[in-house]
Design a protein around this motif. Structure first.
Motif, PDB file in Angstrom:
ATOM      1  N   VAL A 128       0.811  -1.218   0.000  1.00 48.15           N
ATOM      2  CA  VAL A 128       0.000   0.000   0.000  1.00 48.15           C
ATOM      3  C   VAL A 128       0.848   1.273   0.000  1.00 48.15           C
ATOM      4  N   LYS A 129       2.163   1.134   0.105  1.00 50.37           N
ATOM      5  CA  LYS A 129       3.037   2.313   0.114  1.00 50.37           C
ATOM      6  C   LYS A 129       2.819   3.194  -1.125  1.00 50.37           C
ATOM      7  N   PRO A 130       2.778   2.626  -2.343  1.00 46.29           N
ATOM      8  CA  PRO A 130       2.543   3.482  -3.519  1.00 46.29           C
ATOM      9  C   PRO A 130       1.190   4.193  -3.472  1.00 46.29           C
ATOM     10  N   GLN A 131       0.178   3.553  -2.893  1.00 44.84           N
ATOM     11  CA  GLN A 131      -1.136   4.188  -2.782  1.00 44.84           C
ATOM     12  C   GLN A 131      -1.064   5.411  -1.870  1.00 44.84           C
ATOM     13  N   LEU A 132      -0.361   5.290  -0.744  1.00 45.86           N
ATOM     14  CA  LEU A 132      -0.209   6.422   0.173  1.00 45.86           C
ATOM     15  C   LEU A 132       0.624   7.525  -0.475  1.00 45.86           C
ATOM     16  N   VAL A 170       7.498   6.855   9.080  1.00 47.49           N
ATOM     17  CA  VAL A 170       7.843   7.349   7.743  1.00 47.49           C
ATOM     18  C   VAL A 170       9.052   8.285   7.762  1.00 47.49           C
ATOM     19  N   GLY A 171       9.827   8.244   8.844  1.00 51.34           N
ATOM     20  CA  GLY A 171      11.042   9.050   8.902  1.00 51.34           C
ATOM     21  C   GLY A 171      10.987  10.078  10.015  1.00 51.34           C
ATOM     22  N   THR A 198       7.144  10.899  -1.752  1.00 53.62           N
ATOM     23  CA  THR A 198       7.668   9.550  -1.541  1.00 53.62           C
ATOM     24  C   THR A 198       8.252   9.461  -0.136  1.00 53.62           C
ATOM     25  N   PHE A 199       8.241   8.254   0.388  1.00 55.22           N
ATOM     26  CA  PHE A 199       8.763   8.015   1.726  1.00 55.22           C
ATOM     27  C   PHE A 199       9.993   7.125   1.633  1.00 55.22           C
ATOM     28  N   ASP A 200      11.135   7.637   2.107  1.00 53.95           N
ATOM     29  CA  ASP A 200      12.366   6.839   2.128  1.00 53.95           C
ATOM     30  C   ASP A 200      12.276   5.766   3.208  1.00 53.95           C
ATOM     31  N   VAL A 201      11.608   6.100   4.310  1.00 50.54           N
ATOM     32  CA  VAL A 201      11.403   5.165   5.417  1.00 50.54           C
ATOM     33  C   VAL A 201       9.926   4.797   5.421  1.00 50.54           C
ATOM     34  N   PHE A 202       9.622   3.512   5.556  1.00 52.23           N
ATOM     35  CA  PHE A 202       8.224   3.056   5.586  1.00 52.23           C
ATOM     36  C   PHE A 202       8.207   1.738   6.340  1.00 52.23           C
ATOM     37  N   THR A 203       8.176   1.830   7.683  1.00 52.81           N
ATOM     38  CA  THR A 203       8.306   0.655   8.535  1.00 52.81           C
ATOM     39  C   THR A 203       7.087   0.498   9.427  1.00 52.81           C
ATOM     40  N   PHE A 244       4.907   9.673  11.943  1.00 52.76           N
ATOM     41  CA  PHE A 244       4.194   8.408  11.804  1.00 52.76           C
ATOM     42  C   PHE A 244       2.896   8.653  11.067  1.00 52.76           C
ATOM     43  N   VAL A 245       2.412   7.623  10.399  1.00 50.29           N
ATOM     44  CA  VAL A 245       1.133   7.660   9.696  1.00 50.29           C
ATOM     45  C   VAL A 245       0.344   6.441  10.158  1.00 50.29           C
ATOM     46  N   HIS A 246      -0.952   6.616  10.393  1.00 49.55           N
ATOM     47  CA  HIS A 246      -1.822   5.486  10.707  1.00 49.55           C
ATOM     48  C   HIS A 246      -2.591   5.134   9.444  1.00 49.55           C
ATOM     49  N   LEU A 247      -2.509   3.879   9.038  1.00 49.14           N
ATOM     50  CA  LEU A 247      -3.177   3.415   7.825  1.00 49.14           C
ATOM     51  C   LEU A 247      -4.349   2.512   8.166  1.00 49.14           C
ATOM     52  N   ARG A 248      -5.376   2.585   7.355  1.00 48.05           N
ATOM     53  CA  ARG A 248      -6.475   1.624   7.416  1.00 48.05           C
ATOM     54  C   ARG A 248      -6.480   0.912   6.072  1.00 48.05           C
TER      55      ARG A 248
END
Length: 77
Positions: free
Chosen positions: A2-6, A38-39, A13-18, A43-47
């Protein structure tokens, strides 16, 4: 997955995505609530929604909350 969708929704773009933490909710499929680093201190909260296996659909980013911190509680949204 889902990283490309976000990145498309945020326009960056996010260099860090953990993924740091997650919770699930069973519906007609499964909702995953995921806290993602995300660096820096961001932080990001995803559903994320996963459909039932017989529907054979890809994971989809249903919604997200940005500008979160490491200590923000991961909750249903």
């Amino acid at each position: 997955k889902v990283k490309p969708q976000l990145e498309e929704k945020e326009g960056k773009t996010f260099d860090v995505f953990t993924a740091m933490e997650f919770k699930t909710q069973l519906v007609a499929g499964t909702n995953y609530f995921i806290k993602v680093h995300v660096g820096n201190e961001e932080f990001v909260h995803l559903r994320v929604f996963r459909s039932l296996p017989q529907e054979n659909k890809p994971l989809s980013l249903h919604s997200y909350q940005s500008s979160k911190t490491k200590h923000d509680e991961l909750a249903y949204f």
